[in-house]
Design a protein around this motif. Sequence first.
Motif, PDB file in Angstrom:
ATOM      1  N   GLY A  12       0.986  -1.104   0.104  1.00  0.00           N
ATOM      2  CA  GLY A  12       0.018   0.032  -0.120  1.00  0.00           C
ATOM      3  C   GLY A  12       1.107   1.251   0.265  1.00  0.00           C
ATOM      4  N   THR A  13       0.545   2.123  -0.633  1.00  0.00           N
ATOM      5  CA  THR A  13       1.139   3.610  -0.613  1.00  0.00           C
ATOM      6  C   THR A  13       0.279   4.711  -0.988  1.00  0.00           C
ATOM      7  N   ASP A  14       0.881   6.071  -0.615  1.00  0.00           N
ATOM      8  CA  ASP A  14       0.087   7.070  -1.068  1.00  0.00           C
ATOM      9  C   ASP A  14       0.785   7.912  -2.091  1.00  0.00           C
ATOM     10  N   LEU A  15       1.702   7.215  -2.795  1.00  0.00           N
ATOM     11  CA  LEU A  15       2.514   7.843  -3.760  1.00  0.00           C
ATOM     12  C   LEU A  15       1.739   7.948  -4.967  1.00  0.00           C
ATOM     13  N   PRO A  16       2.043   9.050  -5.710  1.00  0.00           N
ATOM     14  CA  PRO A  16       1.042   9.321  -6.847  1.00  0.00           C
ATOM     15  C   PRO A  16       1.650   8.618  -8.276  1.00  0.00           C
ATOM     16  N   VAL A  17       1.192   7.174  -8.371  1.00  0.00           N
ATOM     17  CA  VAL A  17       1.786   6.351  -9.514  1.00  0.00           C
ATOM     18  C   VAL A  17       0.776   6.007 -10.428  1.00  0.00           C
ATOM     19  N   SER A  18       0.823   5.795 -11.653  1.00  0.00           N
ATOM     20  CA  SER A  18      -0.214   5.080 -12.201  1.00  0.00           C
ATOM     21  C   SER A  18      -0.065   3.577 -11.897  1.00  0.00           C
ATOM     22  N   THR A  75      -3.525   5.239  -2.622  1.00  0.00           N
ATOM     23  CA  THR A  75      -4.600   5.926  -2.183  1.00  0.00           C
ATOM     24  C   THR A  75      -4.582   7.232  -2.601  1.00  0.00           C
ATOM     25  N   ALA A  76      -3.599   7.587  -3.567  1.00  0.00           N
ATOM     26  CA  ALA A  76      -3.311   8.863  -4.195  1.00  0.00           C
ATOM     27  C   ALA A  76      -4.268   9.187  -5.291  1.00  0.00           C
ATOM     28  N   HIS A  77      -4.940   7.926  -6.074  1.00  0.00           N
ATOM     29  CA  HIS A  77      -5.875   8.201  -6.871  1.00  0.00           C
ATOM     30  C   HIS A  77      -6.966   7.409  -6.514  1.00  0.00           C
ATOM     31  N   ARG A  78      -8.419   8.220  -6.441  1.00  0.00           N
ATOM     32  CA  ARG A  78      -9.616   7.540  -6.163  1.00  0.00           C
ATOM     33  C   ARG A  78     -10.508   7.681  -7.429  1.00  0.00           C
ATOM     34  N   ILE A  79     -10.866   6.418  -7.940  1.00  0.00           N
ATOM     35  CA  ILE A  79     -11.753   6.451  -8.856  1.00  0.00           C
ATOM     36  C   ILE A  79     -13.181   6.276  -8.647  1.00  0.00           C
ATOM     37  N   CYS A  80     -14.019   7.470  -8.880  1.00  0.00           N
ATOM     38  CA  CYS A  80     -15.437   7.447  -8.601  1.00  0.00           C
ATOM     39  C   CYS A  80     -16.125   6.710  -9.331  1.00  0.00           C
ATOM     40  N   HIS A  81     -16.917   5.580  -8.965  1.00  0.00           N
ATOM     41  CA  HIS A  81     -17.948   4.693  -9.594  1.00  0.00           C
ATOM     42  C   HIS A  81     -18.806   5.524 -10.336  1.00  0.00           C
ATOM     43  N   VAL A 130     -13.126  13.100 -19.405  1.00  0.00           N
ATOM     44  CA  VAL A 130     -11.725  13.183 -19.172  1.00  0.00           C
ATOM     45  C   VAL A 130     -11.430  13.346 -17.919  1.00  0.00           C
ATOM     46  N   VAL A 131     -10.556  12.319 -17.242  1.00  0.00           N
ATOM     47  CA  VAL A 131     -10.235  12.813 -15.904  1.00  0.00           C
ATOM     48  C   VAL A 131      -8.892  12.998 -15.624  1.00  0.00           C
ATOM     49  N   PRO A 132      -8.522  13.993 -14.948  1.00  0.00           N
ATOM     50  CA  PRO A 132      -7.114  14.429 -14.922  1.00  0.00           C
ATOM     51  C   PRO A 132      -6.560  13.516 -13.618  1.00  0.00           C
ATOM     52  N   THR A 133      -5.179  13.214 -13.980  1.00  0.00           N
ATOM     53  CA  THR A 133      -4.386  12.325 -13.010  1.00  0.00           C
ATOM     54  C   THR A 133      -2.897  12.824 -13.107  1.00  0.00           C
ATOM     55  N   PHE A 134      -2.055  12.384 -12.019  1.00  0.00           N
ATOM     56  CA  PHE A 134      -0.919  12.661 -12.152  1.00  0.00           C
ATOM     57  C   PHE A 134       0.048  11.614 -11.566  1.00  0.00           C
TER      58      PHE A 134
END
Length: 344
Positions: A240-246, A281-287, A293-297
């Motif tokens: 588990g991490t909170d690192l913003p990764v794809s 946990t850095a990216h949460r995907i809303c159902h 188009v959803v921004p991410t990093f």
Amino acid sequence: MKQKRIEDYGIQIGTMPKGPLNKITDVPGVTVGHCTVDTPEHKTGVTVVLPAQDNLFKNKVSAASFVWNGFGKTAGLIQIEELGTIETPIALTNTLNVGLVHDAIVEYMVERCEKDGVEMHSLNPIVCECNDSGLNKISQRAVGKKEVFEAIANASADFQEGDVGCGKGTVCHSLKGGVGSASRIIEMDGQKYTLGVLVQSNHGRLSDLVVNYKHIGPELVERQLADSPVDKGSIIMIIGTDLPVSDRQLKRIIKRCSVGLARLGSFVGHGSGEVMIGFTTAHRICHTEEKDVVPTFQINENKIDLAFRACAEACEEAVLNSMVCAEPVTGYKGDTRRSLKEYL
């Protein structure tokens, strides 16, 4: 009573800074719960990792998985590979209880979604397993809904390690295995992130065991401790991490658990199942996301070595914590597995 972990024996794994608890739960929002079944015939249980405290089906976490050797029965990996998300708590149990635990996770999420007013018609529970039949009468399938719901209700940040939950009946390098965890802090652009690993250890030969660069396995075999003729068994690794990764970057990172296992002397035998599952946990995907188009990093790929090292160090330490936190356990056939802490 506070458990003595590997660092309490003067053994420091790696060089990176650790989180305050040195557990996967140093990642904000992550909790872990156990339910242990400990009777003369049953040495087993279930452990549940909750990546977040809100409704995971409504707000999924980005995820990845990697199977290093596939002699295992983990459920839910196909959808992780396809969609790169996790939408339920992650449960770990024994081999023959995967179906019952899967059903319990479904029921838990049905109840949670009804409570939260979330419409749900499909679900991908993640259930992992190790075979604890050496100590546990596995055919009686002692883990079900009651145990899963109890583990979820007991989930907290500062959880027990060793022969608890899914680790009650596991064996690691022919000694007592179990549940172990560790974490590392990664600093990028002046901000600190956390990566944590939780393992269910049930793999390896005693004669191969290496601790802190010392090949102690042969010495323990000379003490007439039982050893396995082949490297078999399994290990589940949850990262588990909170690192913003794809999810692609996350898959690269979690593969480095293999480095931690190799440093301990694992040769990944034919009869083993080495399964790695990671989430951020850095990216949460809303159902119910409505945008096209959803921004991410994500992190700079040239800086990913920090995460590689963090994963390797945390996995190595997590396995050792699973062993030294475990008490000796005698199984239903009278076989006793000793704790590593007796020999440090």
